[in-house]
Design an enzyme around this catalytic site. Structure first.
Site, mmCIF file in Angstrom:
data_model
loop_
_atom_site.group_PDB
_atom_site.id
_atom_site.type_symbol
_atom_site.label_atom_id
_atom_site.label_comp_id
_atom_site.label_asym_id
_atom_site.label_seq_id
_atom_site.Cartn_x
_atom_site.Cartn_y
_atom_site.Cartn_z
ATOM 1 N N LYS A 1 -7.783 1.745 -2.994
ATOM 2 C CA LYS A 1 -7.445 1.345 -1.621
ATOM 3 C C LYS A 1 -7.560 2.531 -0.655
ATOM 4 O O LYS A 1 -8.143 2.420 0.423
ATOM 5 C CB LYS A 1 -6.010 0.785 -1.626
ATOM 6 C CG LYS A 1 -5.399 0.541 -0.266
ATOM 7 C CD LYS A 1 -5.745 -0.804 0.297
ATOM 8 C CE LYS A 1 -5.171 -0.981 1.695
ATOM 9 N NZ LYS A 1 -5.655 -2.156 2.367
ATOM 10 N N LYS B 1 -1.410 5.487 8.542
ATOM 11 C CA LYS B 1 -0.593 5.555 7.318
ATOM 12 C C LYS B 1 -1.494 5.732 6.079
ATOM 13 O O LYS B 1 -1.247 6.586 5.237
ATOM 14 C CB LYS B 1 0.231 4.267 7.175
ATOM 15 C CG LYS B 1 0.934 4.123 5.835
ATOM 16 C CD LYS B 1 1.466 2.702 5.597
ATOM 17 C CE LYS B 1 1.627 2.466 4.112
ATOM 18 N NZ LYS B 1 2.078 1.129 3.753
ATOM 19 N N THR C 1 0.873 -1.181 0.000
ATOM 20 C CA THR C 1 0.000 0.000 0.000
ATOM 21 C C THR C 1 0.904 1.223 0.000
ATOM 22 O O THR C 1 1.627 1.458 0.981
ATOM 23 C CB THR C 1 -0.886 0.033 1.254
ATOM 24 O OG1 THR C 1 -1.661 -1.166 1.288
ATOM 25 C CG2 THR C 1 -1.823 1.231 1.238
HETATM 26 P P1 NAD Z 1 5.961 -5.847 7.204
HETATM 27 O O1 NAD Z 1 6.709 -4.699 7.750
HETATM 28 O O2 NAD Z 1 5.608 -7.005 8.091
HETATM 29 O O3 NAD Z 1 6.739 -6.442 5.927
HETATM 30 C C1 NAD Z 1 7.530 -5.705 5.041
HETATM 31 C C2 NAD Z 1 8.748 -6.558 4.709
HETATM 32 O O4 NAD Z 1 9.543 -5.883 3.732
HETATM 33 C C3 NAD Z 1 9.667 -6.788 5.927
HETATM 34 O O5 NAD Z 1 9.887 -8.184 6.094
HETATM 35 C C4 NAD Z 1 10.960 -6.059 5.556
HETATM 36 O O6 NAD Z 1 12.116 -6.666 6.077
HETATM 37 C C5 NAD Z 1 10.904 -6.131 4.043
HETATM 38 N N1 NAD Z 1 11.761 -5.138 3.388
HETATM 39 C C6 NAD Z 1 11.912 -3.824 3.696
HETATM 40 N N2 NAD Z 1 12.781 -3.247 2.844
HETATM 41 C C7 NAD Z 1 13.174 -4.222 1.965
HETATM 42 C C8 NAD Z 1 14.040 -4.245 0.854
HETATM 43 N N3 NAD Z 1 14.697 -3.158 0.444
HETATM 44 N N4 NAD Z 1 14.213 -5.414 0.191
HETATM 45 C C9 NAD Z 1 13.547 -6.532 0.582
HETATM 46 N N5 NAD Z 1 12.705 -6.573 1.644
HETATM 47 C C10 NAD Z 1 12.529 -5.430 2.328
HETATM 48 O O7 NAD Z 1 4.627 -5.228 6.558
HETATM 49 P P2 NAD Z 1 3.297 -6.009 6.148
HETATM 50 O O8 NAD Z 1 2.325 -5.984 7.272
HETATM 51 O O9 NAD Z 1 3.661 -7.300 5.493
HETATM 52 O O10 NAD Z 1 2.717 -4.990 5.049
HETATM 53 C C11 NAD Z 1 3.292 -4.890 3.757
HETATM 54 C C12 NAD Z 1 2.458 -3.911 2.955
HETATM 55 O O11 NAD Z 1 1.098 -4.367 2.897
HETATM 56 C C13 NAD Z 1 2.406 -2.503 3.554
HETATM 57 O O12 NAD Z 1 2.448 -1.579 2.500
HETATM 58 C C14 NAD Z 1 1.063 -2.469 4.293
HETATM 59 O O13 NAD Z 1 0.530 -1.170 4.383
HETATM 60 C C15 NAD Z 1 0.216 -3.349 3.394
HETATM 61 N N6 NAD Z 1 -0.922 -4.014 4.065
HETATM 62 C C16 NAD Z 1 -0.768 -4.587 5.290
HETATM 63 C C17 NAD Z 1 -1.873 -5.193 5.890
HETATM 64 C C18 NAD Z 1 -1.747 -5.847 7.251
HETATM 65 O O14 NAD Z 1 -2.793 -6.167 7.845
HETATM 66 N N7 NAD Z 1 -0.530 -6.074 7.757
HETATM 67 C C19 NAD Z 1 -3.118 -5.241 5.239
HETATM 68 C C20 NAD Z 1 -3.222 -4.674 3.958
HETATM 69 C C21 NAD Z 1 -2.117 -4.064 3.390
#
Ligand code: NAD
Length: 298
Positions: free
Chosen positions: A168, A243, A93
């Protein structure tokens, strides 16, 4: 079977990648966190030493990263080395402007980009029932569909590049506003002597009905089970809602569109986070509203 690169194995990305692997695809995975790479290996994925190595000969590339700047940084690394014609799907997102920039970068290199943010949370990611909101060309959408179908229960092709993110943030802005409205109604009901049961029975079957009341009631013990029944453990964390509200307000600013309720909802979530809401579900804002004097939260 497709060769898939998966970059970003966090709370959402890991279960999504696991589902692709379980469906029989070859998944080359990369995350900057070592523990995530260990899990990926244990789940039968091929661990890559870098994002560049992950995309090597991939036909489909999926990114699931925290925010726009990180997505653009990763795209700058992988787009020049990805195979021409590969489909590149960003499920993070992020802001609409960064999503459009990512599309332009990928298209210029002969790739087929999609922005495909999701709703459904970690439970949906594990179950493979996410809703994908998708922006990009018909060709990219058609080629990505079999892979998205594994991770999702519903795919909505919203239009050109960036329109998935637009969908979204509009949805989540409305969700924040409706949740605050639901919380206000239940807080007021309690103060003026109306039971939460009676308020729910009336509102959920009257013109005030909405997802925030009917499916995700912010009062414990009322309606279907929700984070309110679990001490407001997320669910959907207040930080993530804050966010997404920031992304909606950025888009509204860029477009010159008035969104006074969205702006107010963002301020209320900011205060809620500063005053004990960090780490709680976004519906926990009812506690902040109930404890605020009338002059404070208006
Ligand atoms: P998270 O922080 O758990 O996961 C993000 C991952 O990206 C981490 O494991 C991190 O180490 C990795 N990362 C960061 N920089 C990197 C790089 N340069 N190269 C490779 N990996 C890298 O976040 P999440 O909860 O999995 O959410 C991910 C996305 O989905 C976000 O944009 C969030 O807004 C969206 N989202 C989350 C939810 C939820 O309920 N958690 C629901 C809908 C959407």
């Amino acid at each position: 079977m497709s060769r898939i690169a998966f970059i970003g194995l966090g709370n959402m990305g890991m279960p999504m990648a696991i589902n692709l692997k379980k469906a029989g695809h070859e998944v080359k995975a990369f995350d900057t966190v070592a523990a995530a790479m260990e899990t990926a290996k244990a789940e039968g994925m091929n661990p890559a030493a870098s994002a560049v190595e992950a995309v090597d000969d991939a036909e489909i590339i999926v990114t699931m990263l925290p925010n726009g700047p990180i997505v653009l940084k990763v795209f700058e690394e992988i787009v020049p080395v990805a195979a021409k014609g590969a489909v590149i799907i960003d499920c993070s997102t992020i802001d609409v402007a960064s999503a459009k920039q990512a599309h332009a970068m990928a298209e210029a290199a002969g790739l087929l980009p999609l922005d495909a943010p999701v709703s459904g949370g970690t439970a949906g990611a594990v179950a493979g029932t996410l809703t994908f909101m998708i922006g990009g060309s018909n060709e990219a959408f058609r080629k990505a569909t079999p892979v998205l179908d594994i991770m999702g229960g519903r795919l909505v092709h919203c239009g050109e590049g960036g329109s998935g993110q637009s969908a979204k943030i509009c949805n989540n802005m409305l969700l924040a506003i409706s949740m605050i409205g639901a919380c206000e109604a239940f807080a007021l009901a309690e103060k003026i002597g109306l039971s939460a049961e009676a308020a729910f029975d009336v509102i959920s079957t009257s013109s005030g009905f909405c997802w925030s009341v009917n499916k995700y009631c912010p009062v414990p013990g009322i309606g279907p089970e929700s984070p309110a029944d679990n001490g407001y453990k997320p669910g959907f964390a207040a930080e993530l809602m804050f966010k997404d509200l920031g992304l909606s307000q950025q888009a509204a600013e860029d477009a010159g569109q008035a969104t006074p309720m969205g702006a107010h909802a963002m301020r209320l979530y900011e205060t809620f986070l500063a005053e004990g809401g960090a780490g709680k579900d976004f519906s926990g804002i009812i506690e902040y509203l109930k404890n605020s004097a009338r002059s404070e939260a208006s």
